[in-house]
Write a protein that holds these residues in place. Structure first.
Motif, PDB file in Angstrom:
ATOM      1  N   CYS A  21      18.757  31.302 -11.812  1.00  0.00           N
ATOM      2  CA  CYS A  21      18.849  32.234 -10.684  1.00  0.00           C
ATOM      3  C   CYS A  21      19.753  31.696  -9.574  1.00  0.00           C
ATOM      4  O   CYS A  21      20.397  32.468  -8.861  1.00  0.00           O
ATOM      5  N   ARG A  53      13.287  34.758   2.673  1.00  0.00           N
ATOM      6  CA  ARG A  53      13.812  33.699   1.826  1.00  0.00           C
ATOM      7  C   ARG A  53      12.893  33.531   0.619  1.00  0.00           C
ATOM      8  O   ARG A  53      11.671  33.683   0.736  1.00  0.00           O
ATOM      9  N   GLN A  54      13.464  33.198  -0.517  1.00  0.00           N
ATOM     10  CA  GLN A  54      12.674  32.926  -1.707  1.00  0.00           C
ATOM     11  C   GLN A  54      12.330  31.441  -1.742  1.00  0.00           C
ATOM     12  O   GLN A  54      13.211  30.590  -1.664  1.00  0.00           O
ATOM     13  N   TYR A  64      14.166  26.460  -1.441  1.00  0.00           N
ATOM     14  CA  TYR A  64      14.290  27.844  -0.973  1.00  0.00           C
ATOM     15  C   TYR A  64      15.754  28.255  -0.936  1.00  0.00           C
ATOM     16  O   TYR A  64      16.659  27.409  -0.932  1.00  0.00           O
ATOM     17  N   ASN A  66      18.600  31.992  -0.228  1.00  0.00           N
ATOM     18  CA  ASN A  66      18.819  33.388   0.156  1.00  0.00           C
ATOM     19  C   ASN A  66      18.617  34.296  -1.055  1.00  0.00           C
ATOM     20  O   ASN A  66      18.988  33.946  -2.172  1.00  0.00           O
ATOM     21  N   ILE A  67      18.058  35.452  -0.811  1.00  0.00           N
ATOM     22  CA  ILE A  67      17.829  36.413  -1.886  1.00  0.00           C
ATOM     23  C   ILE A  67      19.050  37.324  -2.023  1.00  0.00           C
ATOM     24  O   ILE A  67      19.393  38.049  -1.097  1.00  0.00           O
ATOM     25  N   GLN A  70      16.534  40.194  -6.024  1.00  0.00           N
ATOM     26  CA  GLN A  70      15.180  39.686  -6.185  1.00  0.00           C
ATOM     27  C   GLN A  70      14.869  39.343  -7.636  1.00  0.00           C
ATOM     28  O   GLN A  70      15.072  40.165  -8.539  1.00  0.00           O
ATOM     29  N   TYR A  74      19.817  34.000  -6.521  1.00  0.00           N
ATOM     30  CA  TYR A  74      19.650  33.407  -5.189  1.00  0.00           C
ATOM     31  C   TYR A  74      20.851  32.502  -4.912  1.00  0.00           C
ATOM     32  O   TYR A  74      21.503  32.023  -5.842  1.00  0.00           O
ATOM     33  N   GLN A  77      21.021  27.169  -1.859  1.00  0.00           N
ATOM     34  CA  GLN A  77      19.815  26.438  -2.232  1.00  0.00           C
ATOM     35  C   GLN A  77      19.553  25.266  -1.285  1.00  0.00           C
ATOM     36  O   GLN A  77      20.461  24.515  -0.933  1.00  0.00           O
TER      37      GLN A  77
END
Length: 249
Positions: A21, A53-54, A64, A66-67, A70, A74, A77
């Motif tokens: 991802c 944030r994911q 974590y 940025n999305i 979804q 992402y 990182q």
């Protein structure tokens, strides 16, 4: 439970999905003994405004980003070693609810969950992972952490001189020691904070005088639970991204 999952195919597959991802720009996450504990979307209180944030909690790191799409893509990182993390609950205030601080020597910030139950689960799992790591390593919990930056929208005037009003010309800056929003004349000096940077960083005159005198204890980070208005207003075009160590935040 964690030890049993460490070498399982399911765990390896889940971590591989997270790596994919983030794509080629992300760091490899698969190492022996690493376990993905959980994941979810949290609202991170950034300098301009709160942003989704994911987050991924592993048994040794917190990741974590940025999305973009979804559960599929992402970017940007960030990896935080858990052994350096301490967390503190933030009391509910206005629109800001179910929050806590994530504090490390290099960067500290507030995050908010959707529900009180979700907050409790995140904090319990993070504390458990940190406790287990420190127990295995024999290290003591970190007692040093970077200041939590006061959001731009919290300050219409300099928080030190209380006189300079912020405009598109008179821009906001952040003291890296206390986290206050200050004007240029009140933050012209630089000081080496080794935990944050290998180069001297911007700090306000107040903190500079204390640090120069060796008074580290008095120069405390800004209060971290005073952001009740940051969801209500955002002065996006008055921020100085080139003075931010993470301009996306």
């Amino acid at each position: 439970m964690v030890d049993r999952l460490a070498n399982s195919e399911a765990n390896t597959r889940r971590i591989s999905i997270v790596e994919n991802c983030f794509g080629a720009a992300g760091q490899p996450l698969t190492i022996p003994g690493r376990v993905l504990i959980g994941e979810g979307v949290l609202t991170k209180l950034c300098r301009k405004k709160p942003k989704a944030r994911q987050f991924f909690l592993f048994n040794d790191i917190l990741v974590y980003g940025n999305i973009v799409i979804q559960k599929k893509k992402y970017n940007k990182q960030h990896i935080i070693p858990l052994e350096n993390v301490t967390i503190d609950s933030i009391k509910d205030e206005g629109d800001l609810r179910n929050g806590w601080l994530i504090k490390t020597p290099t960067k500290s910030f507030a995050v908010y969950a959707a529900t009180a139950t979700e907050k409790s689960e995140w904090m319990n799992h993070i504390n458990k992972c940190v406790t287990d790591l420190l127990s295995k390593s024999g290290k003591t919990p970190s007692n040093e952490h970077a200041a939590v930056w006061v959001p731009d929208s919290e300050a219409t005037v300099c928080m030190r001189c209380q006189k300079a009003k912020f405009t598109p010309v008179n821009r906001r800056h952040h003291c890296r020691k206390c986290g206050f929003v200050v004007c240029g004349p009140c933050s012209e000096k630089r000081f080496l904070l080794p935990s944050q940077s290998s180069k001297p960083v911007r700090i306000c005159d107040f903190c500079y005088d204390l640090l120069s005198a060796g008074d580290m204890a008095t120069c405390q980070p800004a209060r971290s639970d005073s952001y009740s208005q940051s969801l209500k207003s955002s002065l996006n075009d008055m921020s100085d991204d080139d003075d931010d160590d993470d301009s996306s935040d």
